[in-house]
Design a protein around this motif. Structure first.
Motif, PDB file in Angstrom:
ATOM      1  N   MET A  19       0.874  -1.130   0.030  1.00 13.85           N
ATOM      2  CA  MET A  19      -0.118  -0.006   0.135  1.00 13.85           C
ATOM      3  C   MET A  19       0.978   1.234   0.045  1.00 13.85           C
ATOM      4  O   MET A  19       0.614   2.260  -0.761  1.00 13.85           O
ATOM      5  N   ASP A  20       2.100   1.160   0.869  1.00 13.77           N
ATOM      6  CA  ASP A  20       2.906   2.456   0.819  1.00 13.77           C
ATOM      7  C   ASP A  20       3.605   2.317  -0.499  1.00 13.77           C
ATOM      8  O   ASP A  20       3.886   3.660  -0.957  1.00 13.77           O
ATOM      9  N   LEU A  21       3.807   1.476  -1.337  1.00  7.61           N
ATOM     10  CA  LEU A  21       4.610   1.609  -2.439  1.00  7.61           C
ATOM     11  C   LEU A  21       3.757   2.196  -3.473  1.00  7.61           C
ATOM     12  O   LEU A  21       4.125   3.088  -4.312  1.00  7.61           O
ATOM     13  N   TRP A  22       2.519   1.800  -3.347  1.00 11.67           N
ATOM     14  CA  TRP A  22       1.385   2.210  -4.237  1.00 11.67           C
ATOM     15  C   TRP A  22       1.244   3.674  -4.163  1.00 11.67           C
ATOM     16  O   TRP A  22       1.188   4.522  -4.993  1.00 11.67           O
ATOM     17  N   ALA A  23       1.301   4.164  -2.895  1.00 16.71           N
ATOM     18  CA  ALA A  23       1.256   5.665  -2.606  1.00 16.71           C
ATOM     19  C   ALA A  23       2.425   6.343  -3.070  1.00 16.71           C
ATOM     20  O   ALA A  23       2.121   7.633  -3.671  1.00 16.71           O
ATOM     21  N   VAL A  24       3.558   5.806  -2.815  1.00 14.43           N
ATOM     22  CA  VAL A  24       4.709   6.468  -3.457  1.00 14.43           C
ATOM     23  C   VAL A  24       4.796   6.540  -5.079  1.00 14.43           C
ATOM     24  O   VAL A  24       4.654   7.773  -5.947  1.00 14.43           O
ATOM     25  N   LEU A  25       4.326   5.411  -5.524  1.00 16.71           N
ATOM     26  CA  LEU A  25       3.969   5.481  -7.087  1.00 16.71           C
ATOM     27  C   LEU A  25       3.071   6.465  -7.498  1.00 16.71           C
ATOM     28  O   LEU A  25       3.284   7.124  -8.551  1.00 16.71           O
ATOM     29  N   LEU A  26       1.892   6.782  -6.923  1.00 23.67           N
ATOM     30  CA  LEU A  26       0.971   7.651  -7.301  1.00 23.67           C
ATOM     31  C   LEU A  26       1.511   9.046  -7.184  1.00 23.67           C
ATOM     32  O   LEU A  26       1.532   9.945  -7.951  1.00 23.67           O
ATOM     33  N   TRP A  27       2.320   9.338  -6.103  1.00 27.75           N
ATOM     34  CA  TRP A  27       3.142  10.631  -5.735  1.00 27.75           C
ATOM     35  C   TRP A  27       3.980  10.862  -6.844  1.00 27.75           C
ATOM     36  O   TRP A  27       3.972  11.920  -7.811  1.00 27.75           O
ATOM     37  N   LEU A  28       4.915   9.944  -7.397  1.00 30.05           N
ATOM     38  CA  LEU A  28       5.694  10.226  -8.227  1.00 30.05           C
ATOM     39  C   LEU A  28       5.095  10.198  -9.816  1.00 30.05           C
ATOM     40  O   LEU A  28       5.826  11.186 -10.502  1.00 30.05           O
ATOM     41  N   LEU A  29       4.316   9.592 -10.123  1.00 32.24           N
ATOM     42  CA  LEU A  29       3.682   9.380 -11.307  1.00 32.24           C
ATOM     43  C   LEU A  29       2.512  10.028 -11.763  1.00 32.24           C
ATOM     44  O   LEU A  29       2.110  10.384 -12.931  1.00 32.24           O
ATOM     45  N   ALA A  30       1.580  10.328 -10.890  1.00 34.61           N
ATOM     46  CA  ALA A  30       0.325  10.638 -10.974  1.00 34.61           C
ATOM     47  C   ALA A  30       0.011  12.184 -10.432  1.00 34.61           C
ATOM     48  O   ALA A  30      -0.985  12.722 -10.084  1.00 34.61           O
ATOM     49  N   GLY A  31       1.331  12.709  -9.622  1.00 34.99           N
ATOM     50  CA  GLY A  31       0.950  13.876  -9.040  1.00 34.99           C
ATOM     51  C   GLY A  31       0.116  14.060  -7.785  1.00 34.99           C
ATOM     52  O   GLY A  31      -0.236  15.092  -7.217  1.00 34.99           O
ATOM     53  N   GLN A  32      -0.047  12.914  -6.988  1.00 31.29           N
ATOM     54  CA  GLN A  32      -0.810  12.745  -5.921  1.00 31.29           C
ATOM     55  C   GLN A  32      -0.010  13.403  -4.850  1.00 31.29           C
ATOM     56  O   GLN A  32       1.185  13.321  -4.807  1.00 31.29           O
ATOM     57  N   GLY A  33      -0.343  13.619  -3.714  1.00 35.50           N
ATOM     58  CA  GLY A  33       0.179  14.118  -2.455  1.00 35.50           C
ATOM     59  C   GLY A  33       1.180  13.008  -2.004  1.00 35.50           C
ATOM     60  O   GLY A  33       0.829  12.052  -2.057  1.00 35.50           O
ATOM     61  N   LYS A  34       2.367  13.702  -1.450  1.00 35.72           N
ATOM     62  CA  LYS A  34       3.391  12.788  -0.941  1.00 35.72           C
ATOM     63  C   LYS A  34       2.662  12.322   0.326  1.00 35.72           C
ATOM     64  O   LYS A  34       2.158  12.873   1.372  1.00 35.72           O
ATOM     65  N   PRO A  35       2.958  10.985   0.672  1.00 34.46           N
ATOM     66  CA  PRO A  35       2.319  10.226   1.654  1.00 34.46           C
ATOM     67  C   PRO A  35       2.954  10.994   3.052  1.00 34.46           C
ATOM     68  O   PRO A  35       4.075  11.435   3.159  1.00 34.46           O
ATOM     69  N   ASN A  36       1.966  11.361   3.924  1.00 36.25           N
ATOM     70  CA  ASN A  36       2.288  12.070   5.368  1.00 36.25           C
ATOM     71  C   ASN A  36       1.331  11.579   6.336  1.00 36.25           C
ATOM     72  O   ASN A  36       0.107  11.766   6.303  1.00 36.25           O
ATOM     73  N   TRP A  37       2.051  10.731   7.353  1.00 39.41           N
ATOM     74  CA  TRP A  37       1.458  10.161   8.236  1.00 39.41           C
ATOM     75  C   TRP A  37       1.533  10.901   9.515  1.00 39.41           C
ATOM     76  O   TRP A  37       0.837  10.455  10.690  1.00 39.41           O
ATOM     77  N   ALA A  38       1.824  12.115   9.417  1.00 38.43           N
ATOM     78  CA  ALA A  38       2.098  13.194  10.653  1.00 38.43           C
ATOM     79  C   ALA A  38       0.826  13.457  11.087  1.00 38.43           C
ATOM     80  O   ALA A  38       0.207  13.442  12.393  1.00 38.43           O
ATOM     81  N   PRO A  39      -0.361  14.000  10.526  1.00 39.80           N
ATOM     82  CA  PRO A  39      -1.862  14.073  10.779  1.00 39.80           C
ATOM     83  C   PRO A  39      -2.265  12.825  11.573  1.00 39.80           C
ATOM     84  O   PRO A  39      -2.972  13.211  12.795  1.00 39.80           O
ATOM     85  N   VAL A  40      -1.812  11.679  11.018  1.00 41.28           N
ATOM     86  CA  VAL A  40      -2.692  10.435  11.848  1.00 41.28           C
ATOM     87  C   VAL A  40      -1.780  10.424  13.169  1.00 41.28           C
ATOM     88  O   VAL A  40      -2.493   9.777  14.179  1.00 41.28           O
ATOM     89  N   GLY A  41      -0.505  10.634  13.310  1.00 36.19           N
ATOM     90  CA  GLY A  41       0.231  10.660  14.565  1.00 36.19           C
ATOM     91  C   GLY A  41      -0.257  11.420  15.191  1.00 36.19           C
ATOM     92  O   GLY A  41      -0.597  11.185  16.656  1.00 36.19           O
ATOM     93  N   ARG A  42      -0.619  12.626  14.844  1.00 37.74           N
ATOM     94  CA  ARG A  42      -1.228  13.761  15.930  1.00 37.74           C
ATOM     95  C   ARG A  42      -2.718  13.230  16.412  1.00 37.74           C
ATOM     96  O   ARG A  42      -2.902  13.326  17.516  1.00 37.74           O
ATOM     97  N   TRP A  43      -3.361  12.565  15.312  1.00 39.18           N
ATOM     98  CA  TRP A  43      -4.874  12.097  15.872  1.00 39.18           C
ATOM     99  C   TRP A  43      -4.686  10.934  16.830  1.00 39.18           C
ATOM    100  O   TRP A  43      -5.166  10.927  18.051  1.00 39.18           O
TER     101      TRP A  43
END
Length: 159
Positions: A19-43
């Motif tokens: 799932m994380d590799l998928w998110a990185v692929l979407l970030w690199l190839l499709a311009g999706q936001g870079k994975p950021n788990w900080a808000p989840v950590g704050r939650w």
């Protein structure tokens, strides 16, 4: 029993890694936001005080290690889902894994994000407060399908 437990943990980790590799692929190839788990950590940090739902997690008091806590929480949840999958399917599934049970668990667990995490972060039920909720919902379903593929693939490797 220990064998079943370590395989369950590995299945959850395998699904989460894919799932994380998928998110990185979407970030690199499709311009999706870079994975950021900080808000989840704050939650997760604020859960200890009993605060589940925020109007905007960005306005909640920060935690110095929220990025690390977000990543740890992300993997802990993935492991819990791997354990859940094996608990539901039993040892026979570990011997001869099939995709359907993994996919059902993957899709059902989208509900935790839509009805607990996303409202907890302040973005509404199923991302309803975002300008593009249907896109987010589609990406959530796709990510959890990739997670299911990772759990299934890991189970196949371990069988």
């Amino acid at each position: 029993m220990v064998d079943i437990l370590w395989r369950s943990v590995a299945i959850g980790v395998g699904g989460t890694v894919l799932m994380d590799l998928w998110a990185v692929l979407l970030w690199l190839l499709a311009g999706q936001g870079k994975p950021n788990w900080a808000p989840v950590g704050r939650w997760f940090w604020h859960l200890r005080t009993g605060k589940v739902f925020h109007d905007d997690i960005g306005k909640a008091a920060p935690y110095a290690h929220e990025q690390a806590l977000g990543w740890v929480s992300h993997y802990a949840v993935g492991i819990a889902y791997g354990v859940l999958l094996v608990a539901i399917t039993g040892p026979a599934w570990l011997a001869a894994p099939t995709f359907l049970p993994a996919w059902i668990v993957g899709i059902v667990t989208v509900g935790a994000g839509w009805f607990l995490l996303q409202p907890g972060l302040g973005i509404g039920w199923a991302a309803s407060k975002l300008p593009n909720p249907n896109k987010v919902r589609f990406l959530n379903l796709a990510a959890h399908t990739v997670f299911a593929l990772g759990m299934y693939g890991t189970a196949l490797l371990l069988a």
